[in-house]
Design a protein around this motif. Structure first.
Motif, short mmCIF file in Angstrom:
data_model
loop_
_atom_site.label_atom_id
_atom_site.label_comp_id
_atom_site.label_asym_id
_atom_site.label_seq_id
_atom_site.Cartn_x
_atom_site.Cartn_y
_atom_site.Cartn_z
N GLN A 139 24.75 52.03 -19.54
CA GLN A 139 25.73 52.78 -18.75
C GLN A 139 25.98 52.14 -17.39
OE1 GLN A 139 23.97 56.72 -18.98
NE2 GLN A 139 25.33 57.28 -20.66
N GLY A 140 25.02 51.37 -16.89
CA GLY A 140 25.17 50.69 -15.61
C GLY A 140 25.88 49.36 -15.70
N MET A 141 26.20 48.91 -16.89
CA MET A 141 26.90 47.63 -17.03
C MET A 141 28.31 47.76 -16.49
SD MET A 141 25.54 46.51 -20.83
CE MET A 141 26.31 44.88 -20.82
N GLU A 142 28.76 46.74 -15.80
CA GLU A 142 30.06 46.81 -15.14
C GLU A 142 31.15 46.10 -15.93
OE1 GLU A 142 29.59 45.59 -11.08
OE2 GLU A 142 28.10 47.14 -10.69
N ASP A 143 30.88 45.73 -17.16
CA ASP A 143 31.87 44.99 -17.95
C ASP A 143 32.61 45.89 -18.94
OD1 ASP A 143 29.95 45.54 -19.84
OD2 ASP A 143 29.63 43.46 -20.46
N GLY A 144 32.43 47.20 -18.84
CA GLY A 144 33.13 48.12 -19.73
C GLY A 144 32.38 48.44 -21.01
N THR A 145 31.16 47.97 -21.15
CA THR A 145 30.36 48.27 -22.35
C THR A 145 30.14 49.77 -22.45
OG1 THR A 145 29.27 46.12 -22.27
CG2 THR A 145 28.16 47.84 -23.51
N LEU A 146 30.34 50.30 -23.64
CA LEU A 146 30.20 51.73 -23.88
C LEU A 146 29.22 51.99 -25.02
CD1 LEU A 146 33.98 52.73 -23.93
CD2 LEU A 146 32.37 53.08 -22.05
N ILE A 147 28.56 53.12 -24.97
CA ILE A 147 27.76 53.60 -26.09
C ILE A 147 28.64 54.57 -26.86
CG2 ILE A 147 25.72 54.90 -26.78
CD1 ILE A 147 24.44 54.03 -24.09
N LEU A 148 28.89 54.24 -28.12
CA LEU A 148 29.79 55.05 -28.94
C LEU A 148 29.10 55.41 -30.25
CD1 LEU A 148 33.02 52.91 -28.46
CD2 LEU A 148 32.49 55.09 -27.36
N PRO A 149 29.51 56.53 -30.84
CA PRO A 149 28.97 56.87 -32.16
C PRO A 149 29.61 56.00 -33.23
CG PRO A 149 30.64 58.45 -31.53
CD PRO A 149 30.44 57.54 -30.34
N ILE A 150 28.92 55.84 -34.33
CA ILE A 150 29.53 55.20 -35.48
C ILE A 150 30.51 56.20 -36.10
CG2 ILE A 150 29.07 54.42 -37.85
CD1 ILE A 150 26.61 53.00 -36.80
N THR A 151 31.72 55.73 -36.33
CA THR A 151 32.76 56.54 -36.96
C THR A 151 33.42 55.70 -38.05
OG1 THR A 151 34.59 55.82 -35.53
CG2 THR A 151 33.22 57.68 -34.74
N GLU A 152 34.41 56.28 -38.70
CA GLU A 152 35.14 55.54 -39.73
C GLU A 152 35.92 54.37 -39.13
OE1 GLU A 152 37.32 58.13 -42.36
OE2 GLU A 152 35.61 59.49 -42.50
N GLU A 153 36.16 54.40 -37.82
CA GLU A 153 36.89 53.32 -37.16
C GLU A 153 35.97 52.21 -36.65
OE1 GLU A 153 37.67 56.70 -36.29
OE2 GLU A 153 39.18 56.54 -37.87
N THR A 154 34.67 52.42 -36.69
CA THR A 154 33.74 51.42 -36.18
C THR A 154 33.77 50.17 -37.05
OG1 THR A 154 32.28 53.17 -35.36
CG2 THR A 154 31.32 50.97 -35.59
N MET A 155 33.84 49.01 -36.40
CA MET A 155 33.80 47.75 -37.11
C MET A 155 32.48 47.65 -37.90
SD MET A 155 34.09 43.90 -35.55
CE MET A 155 32.36 43.60 -35.17
N LEU A 156 32.59 47.29 -39.18
CA LEU A 156 31.41 47.19 -40.01
C LEU A 156 30.51 46.04 -39.56
CD1 LEU A 156 32.86 47.76 -43.57
CD2 LEU A 156 31.46 49.34 -42.25
N ILE A 157 29.24 46.32 -39.47
CA ILE A 157 28.22 45.31 -39.25
C ILE A 157 27.40 45.32 -40.53
CG2 ILE A 157 26.25 44.58 -37.87
CD1 ILE A 157 28.94 44.63 -36.30
N GLN A 158 27.54 44.26 -41.32
CA GLN A 158 26.87 44.21 -42.61
C GLN A 158 26.27 42.82 -42.83
OE1 GLN A 158 30.08 45.31 -45.30
NE2 GLN A 158 29.54 47.48 -45.14
N HIS A 159 25.04 42.81 -43.29
CA HIS A 159 24.39 41.55 -43.63
C HIS A 159 24.97 40.98 -44.92
CE1 HIS A 159 20.61 43.09 -41.33
NE2 HIS A 159 21.59 42.77 -40.52
N LYS A 160 25.24 41.87 -45.86
CA LYS A 160 25.85 41.50 -47.15
C LYS A 160 27.11 42.32 -47.28
CE LYS A 160 22.15 39.41 -49.08
NZ LYS A 160 22.00 38.31 -49.95
N SER A 161 28.26 41.68 -47.40
CA SER A 161 29.50 42.45 -47.54
C SER A 161 29.59 42.96 -48.97
CB SER A 161 30.72 41.60 -47.18
OG SER A 161 30.77 40.47 -48.01
N GLY A 162 30.07 44.18 -49.10
CA GLY A 162 30.14 44.74 -50.44
C GLY A 162 30.98 45.92 -50.56
#
Length: 162
Positions: A139-162
């Protein structure tokens, strides 16, 4: 689980039993574990979770079942799975809360979207202690970094795509 939902957080699934040798023994076992957890969470909260993280990640080395069969099942159920791209505490070594914070903070700038792997367990007390420090640091980062919940719009992070 009710509190998670009541406070507006994302309710995700990880496993009902967390017994790798059973969950990954067959597609049927995997389906049963997911079904039991999904039903339990729905009965407790009235929410049908749409998010999953494989125990050990989708790149785990313990599964006897093809991960693509499991991801096809999740997709058919309308469940999106996420892995992680930052490891907070998943090492064999004992780490301090400050080491966890330092590890995560050093990796955050490397990712447009970050999913941090952390555990709340008896043997991970440092993780519990690190979390408030980590939230404050992000929260103290000044570059706009945000903590957000995972939602259907969240970019997938996957080790194996499937």
């Amino acid at each position: 689980y009710r509190r998670i939902v009541e406070e507006g957080h994302t309710l995700g699934m990880h496993s009902y039993s967390h017994e790798y040798e059973n969950i990954y023994a067959s597609l049927e076992n995997f389906q049963q574990d997911v079904g039991m957890l999904r039903n339990y969470l729905y009965n407790e909260t009235g929410v049908g979770s749409k998010f999953y993280r494989f125990p050990g990640g989708s790149s785990n080395k313990v599964s006897d079942t093809d991960i693509e069969d499991m991801t096809a099942y999740l997709n058919a159920m309308g469940i999106r799975y996420f892995d992680w791209n930052i490891t907070g505490d998943a090492t064999g070594a004992n780490v301090t809360s400050d080491e966890i914070v330092e590890r995560v903070m050093s990796q955050l700038p490397l990712h447009q979207v970050a999913v941090v792997l952390m555990h709340d367990a008896k043997d991970k007390r440092a993780t519990v202690d690190a979390l408030p420090k980590l939230i404050e640091a992000i929260q103290g980062m000044e570059d706009g970094t945000l903590i957000l919940p995972i939602t259907e719009e969240t970019m997938l992070i996957q080790h194996k795509s499937g």
